[in-house]
Design a protein around this motif. Structure first.
Motif, short mmCIF file in Angstrom:
data_model
loop_
_atom_site.label_atom_id
_atom_site.label_comp_id
_atom_site.label_asym_id
_atom_site.label_seq_id
_atom_site.Cartn_x
_atom_site.Cartn_y
_atom_site.Cartn_z
N ALA A 1 58.14 32.11 -18.10
CA ALA A 1 59.35 32.86 -17.79
C ALA A 1 59.10 33.90 -16.71
CB ALA A 1 59.89 33.54 -19.05
N THR A 2 57.96 34.59 -16.78
CA THR A 2 57.63 35.60 -15.78
C THR A 2 57.37 34.95 -14.42
OG1 THR A 2 56.69 37.00 -17.51
CG2 THR A 2 56.07 37.51 -15.24
N THR A 3 56.75 33.78 -14.42
CA THR A 3 56.55 33.05 -13.16
C THR A 3 57.89 32.72 -12.52
OG1 THR A 3 54.50 32.04 -14.00
CG2 THR A 3 55.56 30.97 -12.13
N ILE A 4 58.82 32.20 -13.30
CA ILE A 4 60.14 31.86 -12.78
C ILE A 4 60.88 33.11 -12.33
CG2 ILE A 4 62.39 30.87 -13.39
CD1 ILE A 4 60.82 29.07 -15.39
N ASN A 5 60.75 34.18 -13.11
CA ASN A 5 61.39 35.44 -12.78
C ASN A 5 60.99 35.91 -11.39
OD1 ASN A 5 61.23 38.62 -12.84
ND2 ASN A 5 62.68 38.10 -14.46
N TYR A 6 59.70 35.87 -11.11
CA TYR A 6 59.22 36.35 -9.81
C TYR A 6 59.50 35.36 -8.69
CZ TYR A 6 57.17 40.77 -11.09
OH TYR A 6 57.03 42.07 -11.46
N MET A 7 59.54 34.08 -8.99
CA MET A 7 59.92 33.12 -7.96
C MET A 7 61.36 33.38 -7.51
SD MET A 7 58.16 29.59 -9.35
CE MET A 7 58.82 28.60 -8.01
N ASP A 8 62.25 33.62 -8.47
CA ASP A 8 63.64 33.85 -8.13
C ASP A 8 63.83 35.12 -7.31
OD1 ASP A 8 64.65 31.57 -9.32
OD2 ASP A 8 64.96 32.51 -11.26
N ARG A 9 63.11 36.18 -7.66
CA ARG A 9 63.31 37.43 -6.93
C ARG A 9 62.61 37.44 -5.58
NH1 ARG A 9 60.57 42.14 -10.50
NH2 ARG A 9 61.54 40.96 -12.18
N SER A 10 61.57 36.60 -5.41
CA SER A 10 60.80 36.63 -4.17
C SER A 10 61.30 35.68 -3.10
CB SER A 10 59.33 36.30 -4.46
OG SER A 10 59.18 34.97 -4.93
N VAL A 11 62.24 34.80 -3.44
CA VAL A 11 62.75 33.84 -2.45
C VAL A 11 63.25 34.55 -1.20
CG1 VAL A 11 64.53 32.11 -1.96
CG2 VAL A 11 63.34 32.08 -4.16
N PHE A 12 63.98 35.65 -1.41
CA PHE A 12 64.57 36.36 -0.27
C PHE A 12 63.49 36.85 0.70
CE2 PHE A 12 66.68 40.12 1.68
CZ PHE A 12 67.77 39.46 2.22
N ALA A 13 62.36 37.29 0.16
CA ALA A 13 61.28 37.76 1.03
C ALA A 13 60.64 36.59 1.79
CB ALA A 13 60.22 38.48 0.20
N PHE A 14 60.47 35.46 1.10
CA PHE A 14 59.80 34.33 1.74
C PHE A 14 60.62 33.69 2.85
CE2 PHE A 14 57.16 33.95 -2.27
CZ PHE A 14 55.98 34.29 -1.64
N ILE A 15 61.94 33.77 2.75
CA ILE A 15 62.76 33.16 3.81
C ILE A 15 63.10 34.17 4.91
CG2 ILE A 15 63.75 31.48 2.19
CD1 ILE A 15 66.39 33.14 2.38
N GLU A 16 62.49 35.36 4.86
CA GLU A 16 62.80 36.39 5.86
C GLU A 16 62.73 35.89 7.30
OE1 GLU A 16 61.96 39.78 8.62
OE2 GLU A 16 60.59 38.18 8.00
N PRO A 17 61.69 35.15 7.73
CA PRO A 17 61.70 34.66 9.12
C PRO A 17 62.87 33.73 9.42
CG PRO A 17 59.49 34.56 8.20
CD PRO A 17 60.42 34.86 7.05
N LEU A 18 63.31 32.96 8.42
CA LEU A 18 64.45 32.06 8.64
C LEU A 18 65.75 32.84 8.82
CD1 LEU A 18 63.67 29.29 5.96
CD2 LEU A 18 63.04 29.32 8.39
N LEU A 19 65.80 34.02 8.23
CA LEU A 19 67.01 34.83 8.33
C LEU A 19 67.19 35.45 9.71
CD1 LEU A 19 66.93 36.64 4.86
CD2 LEU A 19 68.28 34.64 5.52
N HIS A 20 66.16 35.38 10.55
CA HIS A 20 66.31 35.86 11.92
C HIS A 20 67.38 35.04 12.65
CE1 HIS A 20 61.86 37.41 11.94
NE2 HIS A 20 62.61 37.99 11.03
N ASN A 21 67.57 33.81 12.23
CA ASN A 21 68.53 32.92 12.88
C ASN A 21 69.89 32.90 12.19
OD1 ASN A 21 66.66 31.87 14.88
ND2 ASN A 21 65.66 30.80 13.19
#
Length: 443
Positions: free
Chosen positions: A34-54
């Motif tokens: 559950a904690t693994t999934i919890n952090y995956m869900d909250r960290s997605v936004f940080a990981f796609i940060e370079p994609l958000l430049h576009n």
């Protein structure tokens, strides 16, 4: 030896389960997932940060250099702060709700809310949309740690709780093995929106496993330690008793001062590697993985350290605080990170390894800090105390994020220096408020 549970909320639980049932490790595994999934869900936004430049509505200015992106950095930071504020507000209610509903039902409700909220990010079309989705994500995710810490208190004896917390909390690190792989794979094929669907759906799978497990049938009854702590919350309304107990403030200050540092790694490490060393998400993968591999070791080692000390004759007070002091000292090299870019301008490893050490120390610190409510309060109040601390931690995290978003690019030494000192300050406050941890005290 287990005894009859004393509160109405525990009256349906078995009183014959052994004090150290081997099933407790399966429960720990479920908490880990559950904690693994919890952090995956909250960290997605940080990981796609370079994609958000576009993404036009995020405000990236292609005419400016990467260190002068005021509009984008403000929007990115505001989305993070929206999550942190909601996370804090959610903690205020989540802990009490879980104490009332019980661990199994409360945990199920929390992951249902945050899983749906995570997937809803795929529908947004504005910064406001991101903020709304992150708000509901924060409200749901606030239930994870109050439920998990309560579960540990219900399944593990005192000297194993630090280890158990360290083990399940290492899921926050394992998420960084899995999330970049999953996100890189799905975004390459279906774009940034698919990342939220991929991770959010994992929560629904966990929910089926959790609801299928007969949690209440096999959990431990109230232990003698918990019975001894019961007077701490007797004699008046629960919140009134907790808010006049220095242990509540000691835990809350510890969370408030140090949670923001972990959020800093979580949300800004990919950006730090991208802007300072030009690494894309795929190029930064092994650097990020290294930070969280080392963090997992720190989580388990730091969490086990207090129990190891107790097994060798140290008191609960000495065991917990020596472990926390050790972790606080290991964070101090963070002040060197800004200088690594000058000394090794094309080599991210020196900075990465220092951050990895500090992140590992944070996790060891966190495992012990999370164990302290069960040293000070009975099981029926633990989720509430963790919720109060989590709310303060989220507020502190939002404050630290505000500092980061305005200073990381141009004044990194300020950010890393503050982060390095907060643990020692926090431990000093804890010591002043609770000089003898592990002893019952009436407010």
């Amino acid at each position: 030896m287990s005894t009859n549970a004393s509160s109405l909320s525990e009256s349906d639980f078995t009183t014959s389960a052994p004090d150290k049932s081997p099933i407790r490790w399966f429960v720990c595994f479920l908490l880990f997932l559950a904690t693994t999934i919890n952090y995956m869900d909250r960290s997605v936004f940080a990981f796609i940060e370079p994609l958000l430049h576009n993404v036009p509505f995020m405000g990236w200015d292609f005419a400016a250099d990467k260190f002068h992106q005021a509009a984008f950095d403000n929007n990115f930071g505001n989305v993070i702060i929206a999550f942190q504020f909601a996370y804090g507000i959610g903690f205020i209610f989540a802990g009490r709700i879980i104490d009332k509903l019980g661990t199994k039902t409360g945990y199920a409700l929390a992951i249902l809310i945050w899983g749906i909220a995570s997937m809803s990010h795929s529908l947004v079309g504005s910064v406001l949309g991101f903020c709304i989705a992150r708000t509901f994500l924060g409200l749901g995710e606030a239930g994870n740690f109050p439920a998990a810490i309560k579960a540990v208190s219900e399944w593990f004896p005192t000297n194993e709780r630090g280890k158990a917390v360290g083990l399940f909390n290492s899921g926050s690190n394992v998420s960084f093995f899995l999330a970049p792989i999953i996100i890189t794979f799905v975004t390459a094929r279906w774009g940034w929106r698919s990342a939220f669907l991929a991770t959010g759906s994992l929560g629904m799978i966990w929910l089926v496993l959790w609801l299928s497990f007969p949690y209440n049938k096999f959990r431990r009854g109230a232990t003698q330690t918990q019975a001894n702590l019961a007077p701490v919350t007797e004699g008046g309304p629960l919140m009134s008793k907790l808010l006049t107990n220095p242990g509540t403030y000691a835990f809350a200050i510890g969370k408030g001062l140090t949670d923001g540092v972990w959020w800093f790694y979580l949300f800004y490490l990919p950006q730090f590697l991208n802007r300072n060393y030009g690494l894309s998400l795929s190029q930064a993968y092994w650097y990020i993985v290294t930070v969280y591999v080392v963090s997992s070791v720190g989580s388990i080692f730091g969490g086990s350290l207090s129990g190891w000390l107790m097994s060798r004759g140290y008191s609960v007070n000495s065991g917990r605080k020596i472990a926390m002091l050790s972790m606080a000292v290991l964070v101090l090299p963070l002040v060197l990170v800004p200088h690594m870019g000058t000394l090794f301008p094309s080599n991210p490893w020196p900075a990465t390894l220092i951050i990895a050490l500090a992140a590992a120390a944070h996790q060891g610190w966190s495992a012990n800090l999370f164990s302290t409510p069960s040293d000070m309060f009975p099981s029926t109040a633990i989720s509430t105390v963790v919720g109060i601390g989590g709310a303060v931690g989220a507020a502190g995290g939002a404050a630290f994020t505000w500092i980061v978003k305005h200073n990381l690019s141009l004044h990194p030494l300020l950010v890393f220096s503050i982060a390095a000192c907060l643990y020692l300050i926090s431990l000093a406050c804890f010591q002043l408020l609770v000089p003898r941890l592990g002893q019952p005290r009436n407010a």
